[in-house]
Every structure is written in structure tokens, then in C-alpha cells.
Design a protein around this motif. Structure first.
Motif, short mmCIF file in Angstrom:
data_model
loop_
_atom_site.label_atom_id
_atom_site.label_comp_id
_atom_site.label_asym_id
_atom_site.label_seq_id
_atom_site.Cartn_x
_atom_site.Cartn_y
_atom_site.Cartn_z
N GLY A 31 0.85 -1.19 0.00
CA GLY A 31 0.00 0.00 0.00
C GLY A 31 0.88 1.23 0.00
O GLY A 31 2.00 1.20 0.52
N ASP A 32 0.44 2.29 -0.65
CA ASP A 32 1.11 3.60 -0.56
C ASP A 32 2.58 3.49 -0.98
O ASP A 32 3.48 3.64 -0.17
N MET A 33 2.82 3.32 -2.28
CA MET A 33 4.19 3.04 -2.73
C MET A 33 4.87 4.22 -3.42
O MET A 33 5.82 4.78 -2.91
N GLY A 34 4.43 4.60 -4.62
CA GLY A 34 5.06 5.73 -5.31
C GLY A 34 6.44 5.40 -5.85
O GLY A 34 6.87 4.25 -5.88
N ILE A 35 7.17 6.45 -6.28
CA ILE A 35 8.48 6.26 -6.92
C ILE A 35 9.64 6.78 -6.06
O ILE A 35 10.78 6.72 -6.49
N SER A 38 10.96 3.79 -2.68
CA SER A 38 10.25 2.51 -2.83
C SER A 38 11.12 1.46 -3.51
O SER A 38 10.66 0.35 -3.76
N GLN A 39 12.38 1.80 -3.77
CA GLN A 39 13.25 0.89 -4.53
C GLN A 39 13.43 -0.45 -3.81
O GLN A 39 13.44 -1.50 -4.45
N GLY A 40 13.56 -0.42 -2.49
CA GLY A 40 13.74 -1.67 -1.75
C GLY A 40 12.52 -2.55 -1.84
O GLY A 40 12.62 -3.77 -2.02
N THR A 41 11.33 -1.95 -1.71
CA THR A 41 10.09 -2.71 -1.82
C THR A 41 9.95 -3.30 -3.22
O THR A 41 9.66 -4.50 -3.38
N ILE A 42 10.17 -2.47 -4.23
CA ILE A 42 10.01 -2.94 -5.61
C ILE A 42 11.02 -4.04 -5.93
O ILE A 42 10.70 -5.03 -6.59
N ALA A 43 12.25 -3.90 -5.43
CA ALA A 43 13.26 -4.94 -5.65
C ALA A 43 12.82 -6.25 -5.01
O ALA A 43 12.97 -7.33 -5.61
N GLY A 44 12.26 -6.18 -3.81
CA GLY A 44 11.79 -7.39 -3.15
C GLY A 44 10.67 -8.07 -3.91
O GLY A 44 10.66 -9.30 -4.07
N LEU A 45 9.74 -7.27 -4.41
CA LEU A 45 8.64 -7.82 -5.20
C LEU A 45 9.15 -8.42 -6.51
O LEU A 45 8.81 -9.55 -6.87
N ASN A 46 9.98 -7.64 -7.22
CA ASN A 46 10.50 -8.11 -8.51
C ASN A 46 11.31 -9.39 -8.35
O ASN A 46 11.16 -10.34 -9.14
N ASN A 47 12.16 -9.44 -7.33
CA ASN A 47 12.97 -10.64 -7.12
C ASN A 47 12.11 -11.84 -6.77
O ASN A 47 12.34 -12.95 -7.26
N TYR A 82 6.71 4.82 -12.56
CA TYR A 82 6.23 3.80 -11.62
C TYR A 82 6.05 2.45 -12.33
O TYR A 82 6.52 1.41 -11.85
N MET A 83 5.35 2.46 -13.44
CA MET A 83 5.09 1.20 -14.14
C MET A 83 6.37 0.61 -14.73
O MET A 83 6.53 -0.61 -14.78
N ASP A 84 7.29 1.46 -15.16
CA ASP A 84 8.59 0.95 -15.61
C ASP A 84 9.31 0.23 -14.46
O ASP A 84 9.89 -0.84 -14.64
N ASP A 85 9.27 0.84 -13.28
CA ASP A 85 9.92 0.23 -12.11
C ASP A 85 9.33 -1.14 -11.80
O ASP A 85 10.05 -2.06 -11.38
#
Length: 316
Positions: A31-35, A38-47, A82-85
Motif C-alpha cells: 500500500g502507498d508506494m510511489g516512486i 520505494s526501490q527496496g520494496t520494488i526490488a523485493g517484489l520483482n525478485n 512507476y510502471m517501468d519500475d
């Protein structure tokens, strides 16, 4: 194809039954992410997605935070960034969302253009609320940004959707409702949300969640993490999560840090329903592991991928 076309989830066939091939298929929840931050969260999700562990991403509103960037007429780049990330995840597994207050700019135009949810398939007349089944969980994705008061169209749809979910519980045993705004919370920094808004929202929804034995309500809005004991009408129904007598409420709103994280919580005696809350002023996200008789939920620290909180709902 473009991210935009890949984000049209109305053409994805969701895995409604079963619990995956390995029994270790997780669902990521933010929830409540943005650009920003948020790199750590996005990295965790992507990985997690690329390693095959994460099979679904669910977002409880406040997505890109484009409306925080000026000039308003030229902030579409925020959504693009955001969507690119998130591309490594959103092009591999379903990315299912509901709107938050930060999507409201230009009458939710960017949200509607980027994120096409399967609302018609779930009997909804609005693109802002929908439902789906995945990995043994029925998700009812509501919009707290649109009328859900008693007698509203959305409330009628929510009840009808939950009725169907209960009837299908033998096949899909877990029911999770996701919205943006909290029904229970204990932030001091945004105290009005917890002492004025939340009780009003409970008057619209809590009786439905109890009647249809919803397992968990997940939201964001407050930029912190907290979870409740099973609670109904402000009364703790038990302090263990085995065959709980009421819904568990989780605030999961610290995935990014566009507008600062919130480290403030009311003291325990003023929030007796609260079972745990985040102590770190760091971003975090959640993941869920469903099985036939258990639903394990963990809070993950974005910077290290360490588990910060864990609890399991079990049924017999």
C-alpha cells in the motif's frame, strides 16, 4: 507490448483453486508506494516474482503518487516511471489494485487508463471495485474513494460478492477484503482518521465482514504497519488466530516514502485491539502464504528482506 497493454488484467486467467505446485507460492501485498524510497520494496517484489515464489501482487491504493508532482498538467511521467519500475513483476504475474485518494486526480483518469481490473466479470458495474479468486483466496477489492455507505450501490455489490464467496468456500477457503482506508488504526499523526473516519467506515462495513466471516481486511492510507487481534465492534474476540471469531485488520501503508513514514501510535491502553505494530522508520511490505487450513502473513523489511512480523490464521 507496452506496459499499458500488459496491465490490462481483464484478459488474464486467474488460478482460482489450489495452492500452487510447491506449497510455497506467496502473494505480495503493498500500500502507498510511489516512486520515492520505494526501490527496496520494488526490488523485493520483482525478485520474488522472478524467482517464482511470488505469484500475485495486490496493491491497496495510493499507487504512483503522481498528484504530488507539479505541474499537475504534466505529471504523467510519474505513472510511466512507476510502471517501468514494476515492469519485471507486472509483466509476469497479475497486479491487482484498488484506488486510493492519490488516484483521484483528473477523475481517476490515469488509474483507469493504466489499470484495467476485471470488474464486469465479478458482477460490478464500476471499474473501481471488483473481485477475483487466486491461490485459494477470494479477494474483494473495494473503493473507499467512492460511496460505500449503507444502502449504496457499492455496499450492495460487496454483500452480494461476499455471499458468493461464502458459498464457494469449500473450493476457495479464504476471504480477504482490500480497501485503501483503515477501519481500525491507531496513528497519532493522523488521529482523525482513526477516531472519526474509521468508526464511520466500520458502520458501513464491519457488520458485513462479520456476517460473512471475512478473514482479513487489508488497507493502507496510514504510512505505517499495524495488525489487530480478531476484533468486532471495538471488542477483542480472542487473542489467538486459531478459528478466529472475527476479522483481522491490517494497515500495510509503508511500501514507499513520498510523504514520510509515520512512527506514531496510540498507547496500548487506547488501542487494546492492536496485536502488533511497526517499530522501524523504514519501508516495508507484506506477503501471504495461503494453504487449505492456514493463512500465513509476514511483514518484510524492504532494505534487508528480513521478516519483521509474522502470524498465521488457522482453521480446523
Amino acid at each position: 507490448g507496452s506496459i499499458e497493454s500488459l496491465s490490462d488484467l481483464s484478459n488474464i486467467t486467474l488460478q482460482s483453486t489450489g495452492f500452487g505446485k510447491t506449497g510455497k507460492e506467496w502473494i505480495g501485498v503493498v500500500g502507498d508506494m510511489g516512486i520515492q524510497k520505494s526501490q527496496g520494496t520494488i526490488a523485493g517484489l520483482n525478485n520474488g516474482v522472478e524467482e517464482g515464489d511470488m505469484q500475485l501482487l495486490v496493491h491497496a491504493g495510493d499507487i504512483s503518487y503522481a498528484n504530488d508532482y507539479k505541474p499537475a498538467a504534466n505529471n504523467s511521467w510519474v505513472w510511466q516511471t512507476y510502471m517501468d519500475d514494476l515492469q519485471r513483476s507486472a509483466t509476469r504475474v497479475p497486479y491487482m489494485t484498488c484506488p486510493g485518494n492519490h488516484e483521484a486526480q483528473f477523475s481517476f483518469a490515469a488509474y483507469l487508463n493504466w489499470l484495467h481490473m476485471p470488474y464486469q466479470a465479478s458482477g460490478s458495474s464500476s471499474p473501481f471495485y471488483h473481485s477475483f479468486d487466486y491461490l485459494g483466496v477470494h479477494f474483494t477489492m473495494i473503493s473507499t474513494e467512492h460511496d460505500f455507505s449503507n444502502g449504496s450501490e457499492q455496499q450492495k455489490w460487496i454483500e452480494n460478492d461476499l455471499k458468493k464467496a461464502v458459498d464457494n468456500r469449500e473450493t476457495v477457503p479464504w476471504i480477504v477484503v482490500v480497501g485503501h482506508r483503515p477501519l481500525y488504526c491507531s496513528s497519532v499523526a493522523v488521529i482523525d482518521r482513526c477516531t472519526k473516519e474509521a468508526p464511520e467506515f466500520r458502520s458501513f462495513l464491519e457488520w458485513l465482514l462479520k456476517l460473512y466471516e471475512v478473514d482479513v481486511y487489508i488497507c493502507g492510507h496510514n504510512h505505517q504497519y499495524e495488525r489487530s487481534y480478531p476484533v468486532y465492534n471495538n471488542t477483542v474476540m480472542g487473542k489467538d488466530y486459531h478459528n478466529p471469531a472475527a476479522t483481522v485488520y491490517i494497515v500495510d501503508g509503508a511500501a514507499g516514502d513520498v510523504e514520510h513514514l509515520d512512527p506514531t501510535f496510540l498507547p496500548e491502553e487506547l488501542a487494546p485491539w492492536r496485536a502488533a505494530h511497526g517499530h522501524l522508520l523504514e519501508t516495508s511490505w507484506m506477503r501471504m502464504l495461503p494453504a487449505k487450513t492456514s493463512l500465513q502473513i509476514e511483514l518484510i523489511r524492504s532494505s534487508t528482506n528480513e521478516v519483521q512480523d509474522r502470524f498465521t490464521i488457522t482453521k480446523s
